[in-house]
Design a protein around this motif. Structure first.
Motif, PDB file in Angstrom:
ATOM      1  N   VAL A  28       4.794 -14.030   5.538  1.00 54.75           N
ATOM      2  CA  VAL A  28       6.223 -13.931   5.241  1.00 54.75           C
ATOM      3  C   VAL A  28       6.987 -14.851   6.185  1.00 54.75           C
ATOM      4  CG1 VAL A  28       8.223 -12.412   5.096  1.00 54.75           C
ATOM      5  CG2 VAL A  28       5.953 -11.564   4.454  1.00 54.75           C
TER       6      VAL A  28
ATOM      7  N   LYS B 105       5.369 -13.789   9.728  1.00 58.02           N
ATOM      8  CA  LYS B 105       4.627 -12.551   9.915  1.00 58.02           C
ATOM      9  C   LYS B 105       3.571 -12.382   8.824  1.00 58.02           C
ATOM     10  CE  LYS B 105       7.090 -11.085  13.423  1.00 58.02           C
ATOM     11  NZ  LYS B 105       6.503 -10.987  14.784  1.00 58.02           N
TER      12      LYS B 105
ATOM     13  N   ILE C 264       1.293 -10.000   6.484  1.00 57.68           N
ATOM     14  CA  ILE C 264       1.284  -8.621   5.981  1.00 57.68           C
ATOM     15  C   ILE C 264       0.220  -8.498   4.901  1.00 57.68           C
ATOM     16  CG2 ILE C 264       3.747  -8.258   6.463  1.00 57.68           C
ATOM     17  CD1 ILE C 264       4.232  -8.518   3.425  1.00 57.68           C
TER      18      ILE C 264
ATOM     19  N   VAL D  48      -0.258  -6.789   1.363  1.00 54.46           N
ATOM     20  CA  VAL D  48       0.641  -6.263   0.338  1.00 54.46           C
ATOM     21  C   VAL D  48       0.181  -4.884  -0.118  1.00 54.46           C
ATOM     22  CG1 VAL D  48       1.566  -6.615  -1.972  1.00 54.46           C
ATOM     23  CG2 VAL D  48       1.283  -8.565  -0.426  1.00 54.46           C
TER      24      VAL D  48
ATOM     25  N   GLU E   6       4.539   0.208   0.709  1.00 60.59           N
ATOM     26  CA  GLU E   6       5.063  -0.170   2.011  1.00 60.59           C
ATOM     27  C   GLU E   6       6.357  -0.975   1.880  1.00 60.59           C
ATOM     28  OE1 GLU E   6       3.920   0.715   4.958  1.00 60.59           O
ATOM     29  OE2 GLU E   6       2.240   1.849   4.115  1.00 60.59           O
TER      30      GLU E   6
ATOM     31  N   PHE F 261       8.629  -3.991   4.115  1.00 58.58           N
ATOM     32  CA  PHE F 261       8.655  -4.951   5.215  1.00 58.58           C
ATOM     33  C   PHE F 261      10.078  -4.996   5.767  1.00 58.58           C
ATOM     34  CE2 PHE F 261       9.170  -9.405   6.708  1.00 58.58           C
ATOM     35  CZ  PHE F 261       8.267  -9.341   7.767  1.00 58.58           C
ATOM     36  N   ASN F 262      10.230  -4.580   7.035  1.00 55.71           N
ATOM     37  CA  ASN F 262      11.555  -4.478   7.655  1.00 55.71           C
ATOM     38  C   ASN F 262      11.809  -5.674   8.569  1.00 55.71           C
ATOM     39  OD1 ASN F 262      12.314  -1.794   6.648  1.00 55.71           O
ATOM     40  ND2 ASN F 262      10.625  -1.065   7.925  1.00 55.71           N
ATOM     41  N   THR F 263      12.998  -6.235   8.455  1.00 50.86           N
ATOM     42  CA  THR F 263      13.446  -7.308   9.332  1.00 50.86           C
ATOM     43  C   THR F 263      14.841  -6.986   9.833  1.00 50.86           C
ATOM     44  OG1 THR F 263      14.578  -8.652   7.654  1.00 50.86           O
ATOM     45  CG2 THR F 263      12.179  -8.911   7.843  1.00 50.86           C
TER      46      THR F 263
ATOM     47  N   SER G 246      15.521  -4.849   4.535  1.00 52.59           N
ATOM     48  CA  SER G 246      14.207  -4.295   4.216  1.00 52.59           C
ATOM     49  C   SER G 246      13.756  -4.794   2.846  1.00 52.59           C
ATOM     50  CB  SER G 246      14.267  -2.769   4.230  1.00 52.59           C
ATOM     51  OG  SER G 246      14.630  -2.289   5.514  1.00 52.59           O
TER      52      SER G 246
ATOM     53  N   HIS H 255       7.364  -4.089  -0.644  1.00 47.36           N
ATOM     54  CA  HIS H 255       6.217  -4.920  -1.030  1.00 47.36           C
ATOM     55  C   HIS H 255       6.118  -5.075  -2.542  1.00 47.36           C
ATOM     56  CE1 HIS H 255       3.704  -4.590   2.922  1.00 47.36           C
ATOM     57  NE2 HIS H 255       5.003  -4.750   3.154  1.00 47.36           N
TER      58      HIS H 255
ATOM     59  N   VAL I 268       7.590 -15.918   0.606  1.00 43.16           N
ATOM     60  CA  VAL I 268       6.233 -15.388   0.643  1.00 43.16           C
ATOM     61  C   VAL I 268       5.259 -16.544   0.411  1.00 43.16           C
ATOM     62  CG1 VAL I 268       6.716 -13.000   0.055  1.00 43.16           C
ATOM     63  CG2 VAL I 268       6.600 -14.671  -1.774  1.00 43.16           C
TER      64      VAL I 268
END
Length: 382
Positions: free
Chosen positions: A19, A27, A29, A31, A35, A37-39, A43, A46, A73
């Motif tokens: 990502v 980052k 991850i 998939v 889930e 994915f927090n930034t 957020s 997935h 992505v």
């Protein structure tokens, strides 16, 4: 399937995805549709990624404002993995690894030895380019982390081209027995693994202790290339002594000192500008002395300074552009001024500095007279 050597178009459940949040923030991850994915920007579930093409931009509307946050992505590559991997040790960056592989003439027929594995940055680049990689790591926890990582990336499957071994090569050498590595790659049979390496990369604190053991595993019928990655020149000196002692030749050392150059425009300053600057300094100094003299006199006479009657310098003089000192800002390249092209180097080096020592060796120098005769006969017949 290795995610680093076989490519696909769309993201699926369970894929490893990199990502891209910003230029310096990537980052990895796995998939999972359950889930998120927090930034710091928002957020990203997935499930929004599943079915999207690699390279797509995914955007969400942020709360409390009519604004959007977005990420990209990306499909993993050794270059992107180097930028995003968890650092367990100092790593070899892409400009250095690509240069090393080019100097050592790596290709799909290459059988490479790497000691030690470290964070696995160079291992991923090797895995994509060479026929088989034998990687050694002496540190137990780092070995376990690297083995787990390589399994997740599909690099050590039964039909893949990476073998990782937990061993101190400086003490125990490079020989690999089948029971020393995971059984899924070589089966359960005992015996020694035939390595026959023609490329060697040593990233060790004391490579001179490992060099004598290389005779056990290098190919005797080909020219073998070696590169030692060392952070200080004292290590290079001791390494060269060991290489000379054990018959390596064509030695060459290259210093890595990455610098970013940028093209800029600098204003052309003339002698008249310098003269005007000196006059300006002299005038300001004289005015300052006169002002301080009047202030002292006013304190002695207990009378306030008569600012209203004092002749003030025009405000425009303070903000007038001065090519040698403080003044109004001028945009770089302004057509009202004369400019010249210059090259500037970034003030801080953003990568590590080190030394690469290259050497080559031909273990078997005897000629195959029969093969030479066949070549000569074929040449004469033409």
């Amino acid at each position: 399937m290795s995610v680093f050597s076989e490519y696909k178009d769309c993201i699926e459940e369970g894929d490893l995805v990199l990502v891209w949040i910003s230029r310096d923030n990537i980052k990895p991850i796995r998939v999972d549709s359950n889930e998120i994915f927090n930034t710091r920007y928002g957020s990203f579930p997935h499930k929004m990624m599943i079915g999207q093409r690699y390279g797509s931009q995914i955007a969400i509307r942020t709360k409390g404002a009519n604004k959007f946050a977005f990420i990209h992505v990306l499909q993993p590559t050794p270059e992107l993995w180097t930028l995003s991997l968890p650092h367990r040790t100092q790593i070899v960056y892409t400009p250095d690894s690509s240069y090393i592989m080019e100097r050592l003439n790596c290709n799909p027929r290459t059988r490479a030895v790497e000691a030690g594995t470290g964070s696995g940055s160079f291992s991923h680049a090797f895995a994509r380019s060479v026929g088989h990689l034998y990687s050694y790591e002496f540190h137990g926890p780092r070995y376990e982390e690297a083995l787990k990582e390589f399994r997740e990336h599909g690099l050590v499957d039964a039909d893949k081209n990476v073998t990782i071994t937990h061993r101190d090569v400086c003490r125990d050498g490079f020989r690999i027995r089948r029971e020393d590595v995971t059984s899924h790659q070589f089966g359960e049979d005992e015996g020694e693994v035939a390595i026959g390496a023609n490329v060697v990369f040593l990233d060790l604190p004391a490579p001179w202790d490992a060099i004598p053991h290389l005779e056990e595993v290098i190919c005797s019928d080909e020219k073998v290339g070696l590169c030692c990655f060392s952070p200080c020149i004292e290590q290079v000196d001791k390494t060269i002594e060991a290489l000379n002692k054990h018959g390596w030749s064509d030695l060459q050392m290259v210093e890595i000192q990455a610098k970013q150059f940028e093209s800029r425009r600098q204003m052309v300053r003339t002698v008249d500008d310098a003269i005007e600057r000196l006059r300006d300094v002299k005038r300001r100094k004289s005015e300052g002395l006169e002002r301080r003299k009047r202030m002292c006199e006013s304190l002695v006479s207990d009378q306030p300074e008569a600012d209203e009657t004092e002749e003030k310098r025009p405000v425009t003089e303070k903000t007038k552009f001065n090519p040698f000192g403080k003044g109004a800002r001028v945009k770089e390249g302004d057509a009202n001024y004369k400019w010249k092209e210059v090259t500037k180097v970034e003030p801080e080096i953003k990568s590590h500095t080190s030394y690469l020592t290259f050497a080559f060796k031909v273990a078997n120098k005897s000629r195959d007279e029969e093969a030479v005769q066949k070549i000569l006969e074929s040449t004469e017949s033409k």
